[in-house]
Design an enzyme around this catalytic site. Structure first.
Site, PDB file in Angstrom:
ATOM      1  N   ASP A  63      92.105  -0.549  53.948  1.00  0.00           N
ATOM      2  CA  ASP A  63      92.164  -0.477  55.407  1.00  0.00           C
ATOM      3  C   ASP A  63      91.369  -1.654  55.948  1.00  0.00           C
ATOM      4  O   ASP A  63      90.154  -1.743  55.734  1.00  0.00           O
ATOM      5  CB  ASP A  63      91.573   0.849  55.885  1.00  0.00           C
ATOM      6  CG  ASP A  63      91.736   1.069  57.381  1.00  0.00           C
ATOM      7  OD1 ASP A  63      91.684   0.082  58.139  1.00  0.00           O
ATOM      8  OD2 ASP A  63      91.892   2.234  57.792  1.00  0.00           O
ATOM      9  N   ASN A  90      95.054 -10.953  58.519  1.00  0.00           N
ATOM     10  CA  ASN A  90      96.360 -10.865  59.154  1.00  0.00           C
ATOM     11  C   ASN A  90      96.751  -9.448  59.553  1.00  0.00           C
ATOM     12  O   ASN A  90      97.614  -9.257  60.414  1.00  0.00           O
ATOM     13  CB  ASN A  90      97.416 -11.440  58.198  1.00  0.00           C
ATOM     14  CG  ASN A  90      98.825 -11.166  58.650  1.00  0.00           C
ATOM     15  OD1 ASN A  90      99.295 -11.719  59.647  1.00  0.00           O
ATOM     16  ND2 ASN A  90      99.505 -10.284  57.929  1.00  0.00           N
ATOM     17  N   TYR A 157      96.862  -3.646  72.671  1.00  0.00           N
ATOM     18  CA  TYR A 157      97.198  -4.709  71.726  1.00  0.00           C
ATOM     19  C   TYR A 157      96.802  -6.072  72.294  1.00  0.00           C
ATOM     20  O   TYR A 157      96.167  -6.889  71.618  1.00  0.00           O
ATOM     21  CB  TYR A 157      98.700  -4.668  71.431  1.00  0.00           C
ATOM     22  CG  TYR A 157      99.186  -5.746  70.500  1.00  0.00           C
ATOM     23  CD1 TYR A 157      99.082  -5.598  69.120  1.00  0.00           C
ATOM     24  CD2 TYR A 157      99.783  -6.906  70.997  1.00  0.00           C
ATOM     25  CE1 TYR A 157      99.545  -6.581  68.263  1.00  0.00           C
ATOM     26  CE2 TYR A 157     100.248  -7.889  70.150  1.00  0.00           C
ATOM     27  CZ  TYR A 157     100.133  -7.720  68.776  1.00  0.00           C
ATOM     28  OH  TYR A 157     100.584  -8.708  67.923  1.00  0.00           O
ATOM     29  N   THR A 192     109.243  -8.721  61.979  1.00  0.00           N
ATOM     30  CA  THR A 192     108.369  -8.144  60.962  1.00  0.00           C
ATOM     31  C   THR A 192     108.506  -6.627  60.997  1.00  0.00           C
ATOM     32  O   THR A 192     109.232  -6.070  61.822  1.00  0.00           O
ATOM     33  CB  THR A 192     106.899  -8.509  61.229  1.00  0.00           C
ATOM     34  OG1 THR A 192     106.462  -7.858  62.446  1.00  0.00           O
ATOM     35  CG2 THR A 192     106.699 -10.014  61.363  1.00  0.00           C
TER      36      THR A 192
END
Length: 268
Positions: A63, A90, A157, A192
């Protein structure tokens, strides 16, 4: 394929799919020895593919927002290969599109934990390992064009990715004189696992031609296009690039929203 990372040891998180997977395959092809991390077991398949192609890679399920897991990746790289030259933080999560009025503190906490605390943990542990070794290095943190200005992601986000951009700047300063560089990679719309719902919806509706139409190239990116820029930042070819946010978005962030004008019209 090449030797731009020959002799270098690299860590990549979020390596089980998308940009992380593409970067792992490319880094290996360019000579890097890899330690790969991901929350899913798919990361082991990526490592197996690299080894089958003659490269060197080890994989761990982890994690990216847990300090012990990040520290373990750094220690594993040093134990397996004796050094660490590149760390690509990433891993990230989308967190949905809930507005600032609808989202919960729990959602924001989780998005910030993975997307912002995760890269900070990588800088903390990988940066110290590189600085202590005295041979410099490159740390790359995946941010987003959503962190540059609004309109490219949900509030949580977007805020987390804006934090990553600032983290890269602050970290570059705090690692002053160590030779360790820190930069943020800012993807635009890329196909992705994270963006799969968007792409699948477009395919179901027969409107894939509309994906990415807001940028001047009028298309979405493939993970390999982001991996190419990550390779540049990881390699010595970017030896004087430090503390920067590199947008790889087809030109999306180069402009404020405008109404398309016919020739001869004057902007208001």
């Amino acid at each position: 394929m090449g030797d731009r990372l020959q002799g270098k040891v690299a860590i990549i998180t979020g390596a089980g799919s998308g940009i992380g997977r593409a970067s792992a395959l490319l880094f290996a092809a360019e000579g890097a020895k890899l330690v790969l991390g991901d929350k899913t077991d798919a990361v082991r398949d990526v490592a197996k593919a690299i080894v089958a192609s003659g490269g060197q890679a080890t994989a761990f399920q982890m994690d990216a927002g847990v300090e012990a897991d990040v520290a373990h990746l750094v220690a594993a790289a040093q134990a397996a290969y004796g050094r660490l030259d590149v760390a690509f933080a990433n891993a990230g999560i989308a967190g949905g599109m809930a507005s600032i009025f609808e989202a919960t503190p729990e959602l924001w906490t989780e998005v910030l934990r993975v997307n912002l605390i995760g890269p900070w943990l990588m800088v903390k542990h990988a940066g110290k390992a590189m600085a202590d070794a005295g041979h410099g290095g490159s740390i790359i943190c995946t941010a987003s064009v959503a962190g540059i200005r609004s309109g490219a992601g949900g509030p949580a986000y977007s805020a987390s990715k804006a934090g990553v951009i600032n983290l890269a700047m602050v970290s570059a300063q705090q690692l002053c004189e160590t030779g360790v560089r820190v930069n943020a990679l800012c993807p635009g719309l890329t196909e992705t696992g994270m963006t799969a719902p968007t792409f699948n919806y477009a395919k179901d509706k027969g409107v894939t031609h509309k994906l990415g139409r807001l940028n001047p190239l009028r298309r979405a990116a493939q993970p390999e296009e982001l991996a190419n820029v990550a390779l540049f930042l990881a390699s010595d070819q970017s030896s004087y690039v430090n503390g920067q946010a590199i947008a790889v978005d087809g030109g999306l962030s180069s402009s404020h929203p405008v109404t398309r004008q016919l020739p001869g019209q004057t902007a208001v």
